[in-house]
Design a protein around this motif. Structure first.
Motif, PDB file in Angstrom:
ATOM      1  N   GLY A  17     -49.193  -3.763  -1.634  1.00 31.95           N
ATOM      2  CA  GLY A  17     -47.854  -3.102  -1.751  1.00 31.95           C
ATOM      3  C   GLY A  17     -47.921  -1.579  -2.010  1.00 31.95           C
ATOM      4  N   ASP A  18     -49.067  -1.295  -1.866  1.00 28.61           N
ATOM      5  CA  ASP A  18     -49.396   0.282  -2.094  1.00 28.61           C
ATOM      6  C   ASP A  18     -49.788   1.049  -0.743  1.00 28.61           C
ATOM      7  N   PRO A  19     -49.266   2.242  -0.286  1.00 25.84           N
ATOM      8  CA  PRO A  19     -49.494   2.606   1.023  1.00 25.84           C
ATOM      9  C   PRO A  19     -51.161   3.103   0.913  1.00 25.84           C
ATOM     10  N   ALA A  20     -51.544   3.634  -0.245  1.00 23.50           N
ATOM     11  CA  ALA A  20     -52.865   3.991  -0.399  1.00 23.50           C
ATOM     12  C   ALA A  20     -54.029   2.832  -0.523  1.00 23.50           C
ATOM     13  N   GLY A  21     -53.488   1.657  -0.385  1.00 19.67           N
ATOM     14  CA  GLY A  21     -54.513   0.553  -0.614  1.00 19.67           C
ATOM     15  C   GLY A  21     -54.283  -0.039   0.903  1.00 19.67           C
ATOM     16  N   GLY A  22     -54.892  -1.404   0.727  1.00 19.52           N
ATOM     17  CA  GLY A  22     -54.981  -2.510   1.979  1.00 19.52           C
ATOM     18  C   GLY A  22     -55.470  -1.885   3.146  1.00 19.52           C
ATOM     19  N   ASN A  23     -55.198  -2.581   4.249  1.00 23.30           N
ATOM     20  CA  ASN A  23     -55.936  -2.139   5.598  1.00 23.30           C
ATOM     21  C   ASN A  23     -54.822  -1.476   6.591  1.00 23.30           C
ATOM     22  N   PRO A  24     -54.949  -0.306   6.895  1.00 19.37           N
ATOM     23  CA  PRO A  24     -54.034   0.252   7.683  1.00 19.37           C
ATOM     24  C   PRO A  24     -54.051  -0.353   8.925  1.00 19.37           C
ATOM     25  N   ALA A  25     -53.085  -0.433   9.715  1.00 21.23           N
ATOM     26  CA  ALA A  25     -52.742  -1.000  11.129  1.00 21.23           C
ATOM     27  C   ALA A  25     -51.576  -0.197  12.069  1.00 21.23           C
ATOM     28  N   GLY A  26     -51.928  -0.033  13.051  1.00 19.00           N
ATOM     29  CA  GLY A  26     -51.072   0.550  13.973  1.00 19.00           C
ATOM     30  C   GLY A  26     -50.020  -0.550  14.258  1.00 19.00           C
ATOM     31  N   VAL A  27     -48.695  -0.229  14.739  1.00 13.77           N
ATOM     32  CA  VAL A  27     -48.062  -1.305  15.180  1.00 13.77           C
ATOM     33  C   VAL A  27     -46.977  -0.577  16.470  1.00 13.77           C
ATOM     34  N   VAL A  28     -46.950  -1.254  17.616  1.00 15.56           N
ATOM     35  CA  VAL A  28     -46.014  -0.538  18.773  1.00 15.56           C
ATOM     36  C   VAL A  28     -45.237  -1.783  18.887  1.00 15.56           C
ATOM     37  N   LEU A  29     -43.777  -1.527  18.501  1.00 16.08           N
ATOM     38  CA  LEU A  29     -43.045  -2.371  18.973  1.00 16.08           C
ATOM     39  C   LEU A  29     -42.391  -2.662  20.175  1.00 16.08           C
ATOM     40  N   ASP A  30     -42.857  -1.696  20.967  1.00 16.80           N
ATOM     41  CA  ASP A  30     -42.227  -1.718  22.641  1.00 16.80           C
ATOM     42  C   ASP A  30     -43.526  -1.145  23.330  1.00 16.80           C
ATOM     43  N   ARG A 261     -59.873   0.717  -1.351  1.00 11.95           N
ATOM     44  CA  ARG A 261     -58.503   0.313  -0.732  1.00 11.95           C
ATOM     45  C   ARG A 261     -58.305  -1.174  -1.179  1.00 11.95           C
ATOM     46  N   PRO A 262     -58.079  -1.517  -2.351  1.00 15.24           N
ATOM     47  CA  PRO A 262     -58.098  -2.858  -2.632  1.00 15.24           C
ATOM     48  C   PRO A 262     -56.795  -3.680  -1.921  1.00 15.24           C
ATOM     49  N   SER A 263     -57.101  -4.792  -1.707  1.00 13.59           N
ATOM     50  CA  SER A 263     -56.320  -5.683  -0.729  1.00 13.59           C
ATOM     51  C   SER A 263     -56.481  -7.195  -1.349  1.00 13.59           C
ATOM     52  N   ASP A 264     -55.095  -7.648  -1.392  1.00 14.34           N
ATOM     53  CA  ASP A 264     -55.004  -9.078  -1.939  1.00 14.34           C
ATOM     54  C   ASP A 264     -54.493 -10.048  -0.745  1.00 14.34           C
ATOM     55  N   LEU A 265     -55.367 -11.107  -0.428  1.00 11.49           N
ATOM     56  CA  LEU A 265     -54.957 -12.058   0.415  1.00 11.49           C
ATOM     57  C   LEU A 265     -54.961 -13.416  -0.184  1.00 11.49           C
ATOM     58  N   THR A 266     -53.821 -13.976  -0.127  1.00 12.76           N
ATOM     59  CA  THR A 266     -53.626 -15.467  -0.378  1.00 12.76           C
ATOM     60  C   THR A 266     -53.898 -16.539   0.525  1.00 12.76           C
ATOM     61  N   VAL A 267     -54.716 -17.416   0.406  1.00 14.81           N
ATOM     62  CA  VAL A 267     -55.063 -18.261   1.541  1.00 14.81           C
ATOM     63  C   VAL A 267     -54.921 -19.771   1.047  1.00 14.81           C
TER      64      VAL A 267
END
Length: 286
Positions: A17-30, A261-267
């Motif tokens: 929920g933090d832009p400074a954490g997690g895994n950055p991804a690029g997204v091209v919607l078109d 870059r802490p990340s939380d994944l629920t499996v």
């Protein structure tokens, strides 16, 4: 004919929920006007471990065709970029169910708005499978990691696990071993290319329902992935194959902590179902 215009690239941090954490991804919607070489070039320009491209759409049915590119190659499936794309779409067309047609197969995603106002997404993987890793596979990987056989947890044997891509799963015997990751980039790249693995999924079991993970990704041109949804889904299939899940259960995976870059994944794993569900947040990167 492929378009020469530069498309808009959105940037999201996935499994946080933090832009400074997690895994950055690029997204091209078109990306309907882009060919594979242009998508690869854009992914390299963005520089994240993955960029997702929507190459076809049926908004009435909320169904989209998606391709994934690392800076070096196309990947059949990417969990964190799927999460980022789902949240980007939900923010524009509303939350609800989405369906992605990917090179790995059909991926369903459910999106909801949480009490904090942020969108959460749950992807359902393609059918998972897992097999014991061969000694030659493990020995070559340990050498590239600069780990010893004694560094592994004997209760969690090495496996090659699949949830759209193949991942070698290795369990460290201690949190300290997992934290100390200084591998031979070229050597691990060669091993992974030989066996067709997308990442090496390194885990440490904190408890039955809680794991820490790290994912070297040199074949994508990236030293390490801060959050790997595809590997988390494959890991769910691994737990199921080992018989460690005897009733439907949820497992928490903490990744990216050692990278800052802490990340939380629920499996979510069901012993009677080969598909695995992976949940997390994604937020725009300013």
């Amino acid at each position: 004919m492929a378009s020469t215009e530069a498309p808009e690239v959105l940037r999201y941090a996935a499994f946080t929920g933090d832009p400074a954490g997690g895994n950055p991804a690029g997204v091209v919607l078109d990306a309907t006007g882009l060919d594979a070489s242009r998508m690869l070039a854009l992914a390299a320009e963005v520089g994240y471990s993955e960029t997702a491209f929507i190459t076809g759409r049926d908004e009435a049915r909320r169904r989209f065709s998606v391709r994934y590119f690392s800076p070096l190659a196309e990947v059949a499936f990417c969990g964190h970029a799927t999460l980022a794309t789902s949240v980007a779409l939900a923010e524009r067309i509303g939350t609800g169910a989405l369906l992605f047609d990917t090179p790995a197969g059909e991926i369903g995603v459910d999106t909801v708005t949480g009490p904090d106002g942020k969108v959460r997404a749950t992807l359902t993987s393609v059918p998972t499978r897992s097999r014991p890793a061969e000694a030659i596979e493990v020995d070559a990987t340990l050498a590239a990691l600069r780990w010893a056989a004694a560094d592994l947890d004997p209760d969690l044997p090495p496996h090659v696990s699949f949830a759209g891509n193949d991942h070698l799963v290795l369990a460290a015997a201690s949190r300290a071993r997992l934290a100390d990751l200084a591998y031979d980039f070229d050597a691990l790249t060669a091993v992974m290319r030989t066996h067709g693995w997308t990442t090496v999924h390194l885990v440490w079991r904190e408890s039955e329902g809680s794991y820490h993970a790290r994912d070297p990704f040199p074949v994508g041109g990236v030293v390490e992935d801060p959050a790997t949804g595809a590997a988390a889904a494959a890991f769910g299939g691994y737990l199921r194959t080992l018989g460690l899940v005897t009733a439907p259960r949820t497992v928490a995976v903490r990744q990216g902590e050692d990278m800052g870059r802490p990340s939380d994944l629920t499996v979510e794993v069901d012993p009677y179902e080969t598909r695995v569900r992976v949940t997390g947040q994604a937020v725009p990167i300013p």
